[in-house]
Design an enzyme around this catalytic site. Sequence first.
Site, PDB file in Angstrom:
ATOM      1  N   ILE A   1       0.838  -1.200   0.000  1.00 44.26           N
ATOM      2  CA  ILE A   1       0.000   0.000   0.000  1.00 44.26           C
ATOM      3  C   ILE A   1       0.874   1.251   0.000  1.00 44.26           C
ATOM      4  O   ILE A   1       0.590   2.224  -0.703  1.00 44.26           O
ATOM      5  CB  ILE A   1      -0.968  -0.002   1.195  1.00 44.26           C
ATOM      6  CG1 ILE A   1      -1.834  -1.269   1.198  1.00 44.26           C
ATOM      7  CG2 ILE A   1      -1.868   1.231   1.148  1.00 44.26           C
ATOM      8  CD1 ILE A   1      -2.760  -1.386   2.399  1.00 44.26           C
TER       9      ILE A   1
ATOM     10  N   ILE B   1      11.199   2.520  11.790  1.00 50.84           N
ATOM     11  CA  ILE B   1      10.483   3.500  12.603  1.00 50.84           C
ATOM     12  C   ILE B   1      10.796   3.337  14.092  1.00 50.84           C
ATOM     13  O   ILE B   1      10.493   4.224  14.889  1.00 50.84           O
ATOM     14  CB  ILE B   1       8.960   3.443  12.393  1.00 50.84           C
ATOM     15  CG1 ILE B   1       8.380   2.071  12.760  1.00 50.84           C
ATOM     16  CG2 ILE B   1       8.591   3.837  10.980  1.00 50.84           C
ATOM     17  CD1 ILE B   1       6.861   2.053  12.847  1.00 50.84           C
TER      18      ILE B   1
ATOM     19  N   SER C   1       1.936  -6.927   8.676  1.00 47.91           N
ATOM     20  CA  SER C   1       0.512  -6.895   8.343  1.00 47.91           C
ATOM     21  C   SER C   1      -0.116  -8.234   7.958  1.00 47.91           C
ATOM     22  O   SER C   1      -1.262  -8.244   7.498  1.00 47.91           O
ATOM     23  CB  SER C   1       0.289  -5.911   7.179  1.00 47.91           C
ATOM     24  OG  SER C   1       0.934  -6.373   6.013  1.00 47.91           O
TER      25      SER C   1
ATOM     26  N   THR D   1      -6.420  -0.740  10.066  1.00 51.50           N
ATOM     27  CA  THR D   1      -7.168  -1.822   9.433  1.00 51.50           C
ATOM     28  C   THR D   1      -8.531  -2.019  10.077  1.00 51.50           C
ATOM     29  O   THR D   1      -8.729  -1.690  11.254  1.00 51.50           O
ATOM     30  CB  THR D   1      -6.364  -3.139   9.543  1.00 51.50           C
ATOM     31  OG1 THR D   1      -7.158  -4.239   9.093  1.00 51.50           O
ATOM     32  CG2 THR D   1      -5.963  -3.416  10.981  1.00 51.50           C
ATOM     33  N   ASP D   2      -9.449  -2.599   9.317  1.00 50.00           N
ATOM     34  CA  ASP D   2     -10.756  -2.944   9.883  1.00 50.00           C
ATOM     35  C   ASP D   2     -10.672  -4.133  10.839  1.00 50.00           C
ATOM     36  O   ASP D   2     -11.601  -4.383  11.609  1.00 50.00           O
ATOM     37  CB  ASP D   2     -11.779  -3.223   8.776  1.00 50.00           C
ATOM     38  CG  ASP D   2     -11.399  -4.358   7.844  1.00 50.00           C
ATOM     39  OD1 ASP D   2     -10.298  -4.933   7.984  1.00 50.00           O
ATOM     40  OD2 ASP D   2     -12.201  -4.668   6.934  1.00 50.00           O
ATOM     41  N   GLU D   3      -9.570  -4.863  10.808  1.00 53.01           N
ATOM     42  CA  GLU D   3      -9.460  -6.062  11.645  1.00 53.01           C
ATOM     43  C   GLU D   3      -9.430  -5.740  13.135  1.00 53.01           C
ATOM     44  O   GLU D   3      -9.655  -6.625  13.967  1.00 53.01           O
ATOM     45  CB  GLU D   3      -8.242  -6.885  11.238  1.00 53.01           C
ATOM     46  CG  GLU D   3      -8.342  -7.403   9.810  1.00 53.01           C
ATOM     47  CD  GLU D   3      -7.285  -8.433   9.457  1.00 53.01           C
ATOM     48  OE1 GLU D   3      -6.944  -9.256  10.326  1.00 53.01           O
ATOM     49  OE2 GLU D   3      -6.794  -8.417   8.317  1.00 53.01           O
TER      50      GLU D   3
ATOM     51  N   SER E   1      -4.050  -8.078  14.541  1.00 53.85           N
ATOM     52  CA  SER E   1      -5.066  -7.062  14.781  1.00 53.85           C
ATOM     53  C   SER E   1      -4.930  -6.453  16.170  1.00 53.85           C
ATOM     54  O   SER E   1      -5.202  -5.259  16.363  1.00 53.85           O
ATOM     55  CB  SER E   1      -6.470  -7.625  14.559  1.00 53.85           C
ATOM     56  OG  SER E   1      -6.716  -8.752  15.376  1.00 53.85           O
TER      57      SER E   1
ATOM     58  N   LYS F   1      -2.235  -3.819  15.905  1.00 54.64           N
ATOM     59  CA  LYS F   1      -2.725  -2.619  15.220  1.00 54.64           C
ATOM     60  C   LYS F   1      -3.701  -1.848  16.110  1.00 54.64           C
ATOM     61  O   LYS F   1      -3.713  -0.614  16.105  1.00 54.64           O
ATOM     62  CB  LYS F   1      -3.382  -2.985  13.897  1.00 54.64           C
ATOM     63  CG  LYS F   1      -2.403  -3.414  12.826  1.00 54.64           C
ATOM     64  CD  LYS F   1      -1.417  -2.314  12.440  1.00 54.64           C
ATOM     65  CE  LYS F   1      -2.089  -1.172  11.694  1.00 54.64           C
ATOM     66  NZ  LYS F   1      -1.082  -0.152  11.255  1.00 54.64           N
TER      67      LYS F   1
ATOM     68  N   LYS G   1      -0.760 -13.018   0.284  1.00 58.74           N
ATOM     69  CA  LYS G   1      -2.154 -12.704   0.530  1.00 58.74           C
ATOM     70  C   LYS G   1      -3.021 -13.375  -0.535  1.00 58.74           C
ATOM     71  O   LYS G   1      -2.539 -13.761  -1.606  1.00 58.74           O
ATOM     72  CB  LYS G   1      -2.363 -11.189   0.515  1.00 58.74           C
ATOM     73  CG  LYS G   1      -1.471 -10.422   1.498  1.00 58.74           C
ATOM     74  CD  LYS G   1      -1.813 -10.711   2.942  1.00 58.74           C
ATOM     75  CE  LYS G   1      -0.919  -9.936   3.907  1.00 58.74           C
ATOM     76  NZ  LYS G   1      -1.217  -8.515   3.992  1.00 58.74           N
TER      77      LYS G   1
ATOM     78  N   TYR H   1      -8.758 -21.661   2.872  1.00 60.64           N
ATOM     79  CA  TYR H   1      -8.969 -22.019   4.266  1.00 60.64           C
ATOM     80  C   TYR H   1     -10.402 -22.508   4.498  1.00 60.64           C
ATOM     81  O   TYR H   1     -11.376 -21.845   4.104  1.00 60.64           O
ATOM     82  CB  TYR H   1      -8.728 -20.820   5.172  1.00 60.64           C
ATOM     83  CG  TYR H   1      -7.278 -20.486   5.410  1.00 60.64           C
ATOM     84  CD1 TYR H   1      -6.367 -21.450   5.825  1.00 60.64           C
ATOM     85  CD2 TYR H   1      -6.818 -19.182   5.259  1.00 60.64           C
ATOM     86  CE1 TYR H   1      -5.048 -21.139   6.066  1.00 60.64           C
ATOM     87  CE2 TYR H   1      -5.502 -18.851   5.501  1.00 60.64           C
ATOM     88  CZ  TYR H   1      -4.616 -19.839   5.905  1.00 60.64           C
ATOM     89  OH  TYR H   1      -3.308 -19.518   6.150  1.00 60.64           O
TER      90      TYR H   1
ATOM     91  N   ARG I   1     -14.977 -10.760   3.188  1.00 56.10           N
ATOM     92  CA  ARG I   1     -14.209  -9.535   3.379  1.00 56.10           C
ATOM     93  C   ARG I   1     -14.756  -8.447   2.456  1.00 56.10           C
ATOM     94  O   ARG I   1     -15.324  -8.730   1.405  1.00 56.10           O
ATOM     95  CB  ARG I   1     -12.713  -9.761   3.064  1.00 56.10           C
ATOM     96  CG  ARG I   1     -12.044 -10.849   3.911  1.00 56.10           C
ATOM     97  CD  ARG I   1     -11.955 -10.428   5.364  1.00 56.10           C
ATOM     98  NE  ARG I   1     -11.263 -11.412   6.199  1.00 56.10           N
ATOM     99  CZ  ARG I   1     -11.863 -12.307   6.966  1.00 56.10           C
ATOM    100  NH1 ARG I   1     -13.209 -12.379   6.956  1.00 56.10           N
ATOM    101  NH2 ARG I   1     -11.168 -13.130   7.716  1.00 56.10           N
TER     102      ARG I   1
ATOM    103  N   HIS J   1      -9.842 -17.620  12.947  1.00 55.74           N
ATOM    104  CA  HIS J   1     -10.108 -16.958  11.675  1.00 55.74           C
ATOM    105  C   HIS J   1     -11.437 -16.193  11.739  1.00 55.74           C
ATOM    106  O   HIS J   1     -12.500 -16.787  11.880  1.00 55.74           O
ATOM    107  CB  HIS J   1     -10.155 -18.003  10.561  1.00 55.74           C
ATOM    108  CG  HIS J   1      -9.990 -17.435   9.196  1.00 55.74           C
ATOM    109  ND1 HIS J   1      -9.829 -18.213   8.076  1.00 55.74           N
ATOM    110  CD2 HIS J   1      -9.940 -16.147   8.753  1.00 55.74           C
ATOM    111  CE1 HIS J   1      -9.687 -17.448   7.008  1.00 55.74           C
ATOM    112  NE2 HIS J   1      -9.760 -16.192   7.400  1.00 55.74           N
TER     113      HIS J   1
END
Length: 353
Positions: free
Chosen positions: A11, A58, A83, A132-134, A159, A162, A197, A215, A222, A293
Amino acid sequence: MILVTGGAGFIGANFVLDWLAHHDEPVLNLDKLTYAGNLHNLDSLADDARHVFVHGDIGDRPLLEHLLAEHQPRAVVNFAAESHVDRSIHGPEDFIQTNVVGAFRLLEAVRQYWSALPATERGVFRFLHVSTDEVYGTLAPKAPAFTEAHNYEPNSPYSASKAASDHLVRAWHHTYGLPVLTTNCSNNYGPYHFPEKLIPLVIVNALAGKPLPIYGDGRQVRDWLYVRDHCSAIRRVLEAGKAGETYNVGGWNEQANIDIVRLICGLLDELRPRADGQSYSAQITHVQDRPGHDRRYAIDARKIERELGWKPQETFESGIAKTVQWYLEHPEWVAQVQSGAYREWLAKQYEAA
């Protein structure tokens, strides 16, 4: 100038390319170049004086302080993160170090820099944290999509790390006044996506005649966001977002994993047919589901549309067609990223077929 961290990853690299396609403002790009960071993603900028690359972490506070003092960025966009959920299950410590400790050190370096700026520059400075939405956990099949007010309920080491970084960003705003922005995006796909991914893995494995690992029953859902739409959203949030606010960024494209795989197989059947005439779907193989999951994610992106006027331009059908075509046209990039370490990872992750 803006400082982009993690700007050689999937990204981040797409964002740097997108930014310089729309702006003449230079980018200082800081990336650790772990397995998923790839300078070849930025080959088109090799002779572009607007792009300054620095190999670094970082978590390296002295380096951060030096870069901020030397280049005086007006904004920081933080993509730097481990990620991959599967990798976080096998080895969570790297995720804590980068996503939590690294985010903390970055925030502290930026806070110190921002505090010393003249009042006018301090007022327009922004720290944009890409998440992230996770962090929101999982949704029941008929539950409303995640809004910015949804409780955090992370279910994987990734997640959780994050979520921790999101909380740090929020705290640095409310405690110290640092002008932050947070975006929580749904699953991205598109060019330069590292092939561990789902979407790039399926494309690469299909063309190589390898199994397409799914899986469990493959009915995990998603919301899929084309990466260049995501980049335009980040540009818009940086331009007009309100300090301290969170904006969910989604593609309005809920899809089950198995349906995505079948769609990709159909596109490849049309664009690059198998020599034996069979469909690539014959290569689909179901493997044991991963621990914890999450069953469904979905983003409610109405806030960013209502307040900032942003909405995605690509449908899933148009975006996935562009993505498959990109991989077909860039076999050299795929070959370059498929190192020995990548092959060892795939063997470890999918050995329980």
